[in-house]
Design an enzyme around this catalytic site. Structure first.
Site, PDB file in Angstrom:
ATOM      1  N   ASP A 138       0.826  -1.202   0.000  1.00 48.18           N
ATOM      2  CA  ASP A 138       0.000   0.000   0.000  1.00 48.18           C
ATOM      3  C   ASP A 138       0.864   1.258   0.000  1.00 48.18           C
ATOM      4  O   ASP A 138       2.037   1.210  -0.405  1.00 48.18           O
ATOM      5  CB  ASP A 138      -0.948  -0.044   1.222  1.00 48.18           C
ATOM      6  CG  ASP A 138      -2.293   0.578   0.917  1.00 48.18           C
ATOM      7  OD1 ASP A 138      -2.313   1.769   0.558  1.00 48.18           O
ATOM      8  OD2 ASP A 138      -3.318  -0.103   1.034  1.00 48.18           O
ATOM      9  N   HIS A 200      -4.110   6.332   2.519  1.00 58.96           N
ATOM     10  CA  HIS A 200      -4.735   5.095   2.040  1.00 58.96           C
ATOM     11  C   HIS A 200      -4.245   3.854   2.799  1.00 58.96           C
ATOM     12  O   HIS A 200      -5.043   3.037   3.260  1.00 58.96           O
ATOM     13  CB  HIS A 200      -4.421   4.974   0.544  1.00 58.96           C
ATOM     14  CG  HIS A 200      -5.119   3.883  -0.183  1.00 58.96           C
ATOM     15  ND1 HIS A 200      -4.689   2.571  -0.160  1.00 58.96           N
ATOM     16  CD2 HIS A 200      -6.205   3.889  -0.980  1.00 58.96           C
ATOM     17  CE1 HIS A 200      -5.487   1.837  -0.913  1.00 58.96           C
ATOM     18  NE2 HIS A 200      -6.418   2.619  -1.425  1.00 58.96           N
ATOM     19  N   SER A 524     -10.767  -0.570  -2.686  1.00 58.92           N
ATOM     20  CA  SER A 524      -9.627  -0.544  -1.758  1.00 58.92           C
ATOM     21  C   SER A 524     -10.058  -0.726  -0.312  1.00 58.92           C
ATOM     22  O   SER A 524      -9.308  -1.254   0.495  1.00 58.92           O
ATOM     23  CB  SER A 524      -8.921   0.812  -1.822  1.00 58.92           C
ATOM     24  OG  SER A 524      -7.999   0.848  -2.860  1.00 58.92           O
TER      25      SER A 524
END
Ligand SMILES: *[C@@H]1O[C@H](CO)[C@@H](O)[C@H](O)[C@H]1NC(C)=O
Ligand SMILES: *[C@@H]1O[C@H](CO)[C@@H](O)[C@H](O)[C@H]1NC(C)=O
Ligand SMILES: *[C@@H]1O[C@H](CO)[C@@H](O)[C@H](O)[C@H]1NC(C)=O
Ligand SMILES: *[C@@H]1O[C@H](CO)[C@@H](O)[C@H](O)[C@H]1NC(C)=O
Ligand SMILES: *[C@@H]1O[C@H](CO)[C@@H](O)[C@H](O)[C@H]1NC(C)=O
Ligand SMILES: *[C@@H]1O[C@H](CO)[C@@H](O)[C@H](O)[C@H]1NC(C)=O
Ligand SMILES: *[C@@H]1O[C@H](CO)[C@@H](O)[C@H](O)[C@H]1NC(C)=O
Ligand SMILES: *[C@@H]1O[C@H](CO)[C@@H](O)[C@H](O)[C@H]1NC(C)=O
Ligand SMILES: *[C@@H]1O[C@H](CO)[C@@H](O)[C@H](O)[C@H]1NC(C)=O
Length: 738
Positions: A138, A200, A524
């Protein structure tokens, strides 16, 4: 434009490429994939150099052109090559594939209650859960987030071989953190360390394994106790995504290390256009992970609702679609006339006044700026003097709040082109109203000299759920026409989870909010929910293979409603049901050699098979049991795509189920099928007398279709005994001809 950009950025998906243009004299980066490890790692270095030397012909250039060696979990390297050198390497017997390095992108709480895993769920398995280490590929991690507080954690499991590189933030919760940027292409906004500049990776990590944090919210929105699905599990971050995306070579390097470090599961919320399995870094990495008993869970992509957009489709991957929960964020705009309009957005701002002056983009046009569409409040089209301090009404809903903020406006009333299911954070007070309401707002603005409005802070409402997110990528896949993808769905709309304090809440530089929790959407966000559910199953059944864990999640999933397409193409087997998945009754297991048989059937030749198995030259397809039936794999769904002119259906699926329920049990089959589809199950009853016993059955699917047009027929096979109900979706599809 802006919004779709936002979903993509917050969502991990393949974007082309560092390789364009066609200058034959220009060296470009390629990944040379050579299958499983052969012998010791150091000899690989010499071997790679010799291969390159043969292809390039010059000792110095060969040395300079090599960028990286994969040698921990599989065999290969990255080099800068000319086209004829690529051809020469492809001709080498030891090379499986040579493919250009492309760049992928990130695909972007209450959810655990919604999924039936309450806070008080007994965690008899907490100790085993805490032995599980989840590797995430990630954007890095902001380890200071309260979700990663390691108070009360025991020592790091002794099996762990990973470490923390250039990162002081590790603790007993975040046990590993590495970063990969193989040729050092950093921008000003990239921190060369595992720290999360984006938010994220912090969000996905805490969704899998964040600890309990009371009163978590985004400025009071989504308030509750935030937690991951498996709060006792440990996290290892492999940062591969940077401002410019996630490079294939970095993704592959992260798989190489994560497998060797000893992660138990890999969660990768990223992807890109599908490529054949051995030219796709996520398919390659996850294949080698699978051979070591590690399941890889990936997001399906955010390119829905169009069909044929699903990504990460290799059969050994768990491909996760996004669904909505029962909580939706609504933001009300009230006009001076007293009318209320309920729109969709995440608006954290409370109004400072009773009413604000209201105008529209069309009325606030900057006459000296001839380009752009002022009705849509396009960037730069508005006259600051006519906007300052006002709420502006705009056609369209794709970043208007940002351009109005730049012009000094006080708020944005945007208009959706379609009814949507996903809310986005606005950078100033803002809401996106439904198409049906736009006329009334325009009429009000026209009807008075001093139009006024106010935008309230968002509230949550209860909607019926689950449903497939409009943005979630749909099947069918185009790499293997007999495997249904996506596999499963999990919540991915408006998810509250931990965030990095480095970026702003919306990611816009002009935003001044930095928050420890944030609400974002994407497959995601769905992927780490499914990853956590898989860890939960694995913590209770540590000896189950990756395919067995995936099967348990798929056959116990709740089938889903979908509005715009046929259900299974959007949601696979349906919404994950983690507490049910620990007791599936039967599982469809798949071993490494089953996958090899499948790959042989798919036409991979003996050379390729020998290399990926990692044996000697004697290993070829004849050493494996031939794959039988239409799909050649013991998959928990049954699928085939007919060619565009077919009018008759004839498919046979061979399956073996393993008894993990009661030792003595009798399962009877029940088929629900539509007219035109005949599904015959042989035998119709399966009798087991002990645990882990296997029983095989055959499913024959026949039918006829009218000619022309696309057609999808779906049936459900259920194996039931007194306690368990094992669901297997059957999907026959004739796609539209291109
Ligand atoms: C971690 O949690 C403990 C116990 O709840 C608390 O005392 C401590 O302050 C927390 N640490 C951080 C860095 O927030
Ligand atoms: C990094 O990659 C780019 C694109 O392939 C290439 O042009 C550049 O020379 C590389 N830089 C280094 C330091 O290797
Ligand atoms: C929504 O309503 C359902 C059914 O009444 C209830 O079970 C659920 O908890 C509610 N959800 C929220 C977010 O209030
Ligand atoms: C401006 O954008 C809106 C919303 O997209 C559209 O309906 C309208 O036709 C556009 N106007 C012009 C002049 O392009
Ligand atoms: C109008 O647009 C021009 C050209 O882009 C710009 O220079 C000017 O500042 C704008 N005026 C106002 C009042 O926004
Ligand atoms: C409002 O006024 C504008 C400009 O006069 C006109 O173009 C538009 O059609 C009017 N809208 C409505 C809904 O009456
Ligand atoms: C196997 O496939 C590779 C790649 O498609 C090809 O280059 C090679 O010639 C094939 N080998 C044999 C023995 O068919
Ligand atoms: C399907 O039929 C059309 C019209 O008869 C023909 O042009 C096309 O080639 C056929 N396609 C296939 C895959 O057979
Ligand atoms: C059942 O099948 C699985 C998967 O193929 C295999 O690993 C296992 O050994 C089999 N069990 C028995 C008892 O034969």
């Amino acid at each position: 434009m802006f919004r779709s950009l936002l979903v993509l950025v917050l969502s991990l998906c393949l974007v082309t490429t560092l390789v364009h243009g066609s200058n034959d004299n220009e060296r470009k980066e390629y990944i040379v994939y050579m299958g499983a490890l052969q012998g010791a790692g150091t000899s690989a270095m010499v071997d790679h150099h010799n291969l390159l030397l043969t292809a390039i012909g010059d000792e110095d250039i060969a040395r300079e052109s090599k960028i990286y060696t994969y040698r921990k979990s599989f065999n290969g390297f990255v080099a800068r090559l000319l086209p004829h050198e690529v051809q020469s390497l492809l001709a080498e017997k030891r090379v499986v594939s040579v493919f250009p390095n492309t760049v992928r992108k990130l695909h972007t709480t209450r959810t655990w209650d919604f999924l039936g895993m309450s806070e008080t769920l007994s965690r008899a398995n907490a100790q085993r859960e805490s032995d599980i280490i989840v590797g995430l590929l990630d954007s890095g991690i902001w380890a200071e987030a309260p979700s990663f507080n390691d108070t009360g954690y025991g020592p790091v499991p002794i099996k762990w071989r990973g470490k923390c590189v250039d990162f002081p933030g590790c603790n007993r919760k975040v046990v590993g953190a590495k970063y990969f940027n193989l040729n050092q292409t950093y921008t000003d906004q990239d921190t060369p360390s595992p720290v999360d500049d984006d938010g994220h990776g912090t969000h996905t990590s805490s969704t899998v394994a964040g600890v309990f944090v009371k009163d978590a919210s985004l400025y009071g929105l989504g308030t509750g106790t935030a937690r991951g699905g498996v709060p006792s599990a440990r996290i290892a971050m492999y940062k591969v995504c940077w401002v410019n995306g996630c490079s294939d070579k970095d993704v592959l390097a992260a798989f190489d290390e994560a497998i060797a470090d000893g992660v138990d599961l890999i969660s990768a919320s990223m992807g890109g256009p599908s490529r054949s399995f051995f030219e796709d870094p996520i398919a390659i990495g996850s294949f080698h992970a699978m051979t070591k008993g590690i399941l890889t869970s990936c997001s399906a992509g955010n390119d829905g609702p169009d069909t044929s957009t699903v990504q990460n489709v290799a059969p050994w991957i768990m491909t996760v679609a996004a669904s909505g929960t029962d909580r939706q964020y609504r933001t009300v705009a009230t006009l001076g006339s007293g009318e209320h309009f309920s729109g969709i957005s995440i608006n954290t701002f409370s109004p400072q006044k009773m009413m604000y002056p209201l105008t529209s983009g069309a009325l606030a046009v900057n006459v000296s700026e001839p380009y752009g569409n002022a009705s849509a409040c396009d960037f730069g089209t508005l006259d600051k003097n006519k906007v300052i301090g006002k709420i502006v009404y705009c056609l369209g809903s794709n970043g208007q709040d940002y351009s109005i903020k730049r012009s000094g406006g006080a708020g944005a009333i945007m208009t959706l082109e379609d009814v949507t299911d996903t809310a986005y954070s606005t950078v100033i007070p803002g809401t996106s109203i439904f198409p049906r309401d736009s006329k009334m707002i325009e009429q009000y603005i026209n009807s008075t000299k001093n139009p006024q409005a106010v935008i309230q802070k968002s509230i949550t409402i209860n909607v019926s759920a689950p449903f497939v997110a409009s943005f979630s990528s749909r099947g069918p896949q185009n790499i293997n026409l007999n495997i249904l993808k996506p596999d499963i769905s999990a919540p991915g709309i408006d998810i509250l989870a931990a965030y990095s304090k480095l970026p702003t809440t919306t990611g816009f530089p002009s935003d001044d909010r930095h928050t420890v929790f944030n609400i974002i959407s994407g497959t995601s966000m769905a992927c780490p929910h499914a990853s956590a559910a898989a860890v939960y199953v694995k913590s209770i059944h540590p000896d189950w293979s990756p395919a067995a864990v995936k099967s348990a999640l798929m056959t116990t999933a709740t089938p889903m409603k979908i509005i715009d397409a046929d259900a299974e193409l959007g949601s696979g087997s349906g919404q994950i049901n983690p507490t049910q998945a620990v007791n599936p009754g039967l599982i469809y297991d798949i071993s490494t050699s089953d996958y090899i048989s499948f790959l042989c059937k798919e036409g991979n030749n003996n050379t390729v098979i020998g290399l990926i198995v990692g044996g000697t030259e004697n290993i070829d397809c004849t050493k494996f049991k031939p794959a039988q039936g239409t799909d050649g794999l013991n998959y928990p769904t049954m699928h085939t795509q007919l060619d565009s002119n077919s009018t008759s259906i004839s498919a046979t699926f061979y399956r073996t189920v393993t008894n993990v329920g009661y030792a003595t049990s009798v399962y009877t089959s029940k088929v629900t099928s539509p007219r035109g589809l005949l599904v015959k199950v042989i035998p119709e009853t399966l009798k087991f007398s002990k645990l882990n016993e296997n029983q095989s059955f055959t499913v024959e699917v026949k039918g006829s279709l009218e000619p022309f047009g696309s057609k999808l027929l779906s049936a459900l096979l259920e194996w039931s005994d007194s306690k368990y109900n094992v669901k297997n979706h059957i999907v026959i599809l004739r796609p539209l001809a291109d």
